[in-house]
Structure formats: structure tokens, C-alpha cells
Design an enzyme around this catalytic site. Structure first.
Site, PDB file in Angstrom:
ATOM      1  N   SER A 146       0.851  -1.189   0.000  1.00  0.00           N
ATOM      2  CA  SER A 146       0.000   0.000   0.000  1.00  0.00           C
ATOM      3  C   SER A 146       0.887   1.239   0.000  1.00  0.00           C
ATOM      4  O   SER A 146       2.073   1.157   0.342  1.00  0.00           O
ATOM      5  CB  SER A 146      -0.856   0.001   1.280  1.00  0.00           C
ATOM      6  OG  SER A 146      -1.368   1.289   1.574  1.00  0.00           O
ATOM      7  N   TYR A 159      -3.546  -0.698   9.841  1.00  0.00           N
ATOM      8  CA  TYR A 159      -3.392  -0.984   8.411  1.00  0.00           C
ATOM      9  C   TYR A 159      -2.004  -0.541   7.951  1.00  0.00           C
ATOM     10  O   TYR A 159      -1.289  -1.271   7.260  1.00  0.00           O
ATOM     11  CB  TYR A 159      -4.473  -0.254   7.633  1.00  0.00           C
ATOM     12  CG  TYR A 159      -4.548  -0.562   6.156  1.00  0.00           C
ATOM     13  CD1 TYR A 159      -3.746   0.126   5.242  1.00  0.00           C
ATOM     14  CD2 TYR A 159      -5.435  -1.511   5.670  1.00  0.00           C
ATOM     15  CE1 TYR A 159      -3.820  -0.136   3.885  1.00  0.00           C
ATOM     16  CE2 TYR A 159      -5.529  -1.774   4.303  1.00  0.00           C
ATOM     17  CZ  TYR A 159      -4.714  -1.077   3.428  1.00  0.00           C
ATOM     18  OH  TYR A 159      -4.794  -1.349   2.067  1.00  0.00           O
TER      19      TYR A 159
END
Ligand code: GCO
Length: 255
Positions: A146, A159
């Protein structure tokens, strides 16, 4: 000759979390390059629907329903693959969840669940796949990172930590499994149009922020990640390992 480098005919790819979203896009891309794909998710019904849709496109599709946070289930699935003669040549560790809350309000159990699914699962599924890949002397592991593998955004700490860990797990896999013929790399998607990002896409301020930060001035579409996935799954990347490739419209590269 050069296009053959990207041909996945005769290869089998397991993509976790692939009944929808980015995982489905990876599965369609790999299938389109000739691979047999194994779709994974926790919903049997959603998997069956996705498999039916992909088979209607002429793709070779199997399904395997398991929770990537359930180590016993993962081991059982790989033992079943062994018994059925299914060799996973390509693993895409895509399954992941998002949980947006400031850390001061975050329960430890919520933190742990995100890490269990977004990071530890990639290790557990990766280890079970790599054991078999090592016996064959070849394999491709593609972890999904990410932008938060590099940069933090407020309210998505677990996350971010998990995706930062994905970047370093990818390098650790490259370090230990390179001599076994396994290449381990990662894809870093930018802000993509997915169900997970619905709350962001429907927020005018966040939408404007993304479009202002991304040099290409738009969100990405899941299918725009397929080419990077095919590359990392194919012979075209046989001397590439430990890398994370950002498909983000240029976002990670600019202030
Ligand atoms: C968020 C988003 C991001 C993106 C993606 C960016 O809440 O900021 O969910 O995490 O989905 O991971 O690379």
C-alpha cells in the site's frame, strides 16, 4: 519471444481475498495471461458467483474457501492441494481489511485483527506455499502492500503498520527463499476504486484530496494493477526479488 515471457499457461495461481475488489482483478489478469486461478474468500456463495462469472469468460477457475486468519484451515487447504496434485506456482497475498479509527480510541482487539489478516496471514499462507515451491525449485510470491507501506495516514494505524510489515516481509522472503528459486515481490496500489474505499470515494473532501495529491489527478481502477501482477507472476521478473512496485498514479513520488 518477449511476449512469451509474460505467458502463464500451465501455471496455477492462488489469490487470497479474490471474490471481489483488487483480488478479483488480480485473478482476472492472471487468468487472462493463461494461468489456472484458485479464488479464495470466506463466502462460499460469493466465491461460486465469481467463479461462474470468470468461467463464462473462458477462464480456468477453482475455488477454495478459507479464512486467512485460520492457520489450521490454511494447512488443511494446502494438504488438500497436495492430495489433489494441485501445485501453487504463484501466490498473491491480497486478502486484507481496513479499520479506520484514531489510535486513542482503538481497541487492542481491533488492532490485532487487522495485523492478523493483513500481515500475519501473508506469512502463514506464504510459508505453506513456499514449502511446496521450494521442493519444485521455483515459485512467485506477490504480496499486496500500500502507499501506507511507506507513508502514514492518520486514523489507519494498524493498516499502516501491517502494510509497512508487508514491505519488509517481502524482503525477508526474498532473503530466505531466493536460493530456493522463489521470487518474492510486492505491489503497492494507490487509491483505488474499491468497496473498501467506498467511504472515502463518497467523501467530497477526501476525493478532492486524492485528486490533488495524485499526479494523474484520478483514482485508480483495480484492473490497472493487473499488468504489474502478471509481470511479477511471470518469467519476465525471474531476476527481480524483494521489490515493491507502486501502481499509484505517481502519488508516492511527489509532495
Ligand atoms: C485509507 C485507504 C488506503 C488505501 C490504500 C492506499 O483509508 O487511506 O483505505 O489505505 O486503500 O491502501 O495505498
Amino acid at each position: 519471444m518477449s511476449l512469451k515471457l509474460f505467458d502463464l499457461t500451465g501455471k496455477t495461481a492462488l489469490i487470497t481475498g479474490s471474490s471481489r475488489g483488487l483480488g478479483r482483478a488480480f485473478a482476472e489478469g492472471l487468468a487472462g495471461a493463461g494461468a489456472r486461478v484458485i479464488l479464495n474468500g470466506v463466502s462460499v456463495d460469493r466465491l461460486a458467483q465469481a467463479a461462474q462469472e470468470m468461467r463464462a469468460q473462458g477462464f480456468d477457475v477453482l475455488t477454495s474457501a478459507f479464512d486467512v486468519a485460520d492457520e489450521a484451515a490454511i494447512k488443511a487447504v494446502f494438504e488438500q492441494f497436495d492430495a489433489e496434485g494441485i501445485a501453487v506456482d504463484i501466490l498473491v497475498n491480497n486478502a486484507g481489511i481496513q479499520f479506520r479509527k484514531p489510535m486513542l480510541e482503538l481497541e487492542t482487539a481491533d488492532w490485532q485483527r487487522v495485523l492478523d489478516i493483513n500481515l500475519t496471514a501473508a506469512f502463514v499462507v506464504g510459508r505453506e506455499a513456499a514449502k511446496r515451491m521450494a521442493e519444485r525449485g521455483r515459485g512467485k510470491i506477490i504480496n499486496i502492500g500500500s502507499l501506507t507501506s511507506e507513508l502514514a495516514r492518520a486514523t489507519v494505524a494498524p493498516y499502516t503498520v501491517a502494510k509497512g510489515g508487508i514491505k519488509m516481509l517481502t524482503k525477508a522472503m526474498a532473503a530466505e527463499w531466493g536460493e530456493k528459486g522463489i521470487q518474492s515481490n510486492a505491489i503497492g496500489p494507490g487509491y483505488m476504486v474499491t468497496d473498501m474505499n467506498e467511504a472515502l470515494l463518497s467523501n467530497p473532501e477526501f476525493d478532492a484530496w486524492v485528486k490533488g495529491r495524485v499526479p494523474m489527478r484520478r483514482w485508480g481502477q483495480p484492473e490497472e494493477l493487473a499488468g504489474t501482477c502478471i509481470y511479477l507472476a511471470s518469467d519476465a521478473s525471474n531476476y527481480v526479488s524483494g521489490q515493491i512496485i507502486y501502481a499509484d498514479g505517481g502519488m508516492i513520488s511527489v509532495l
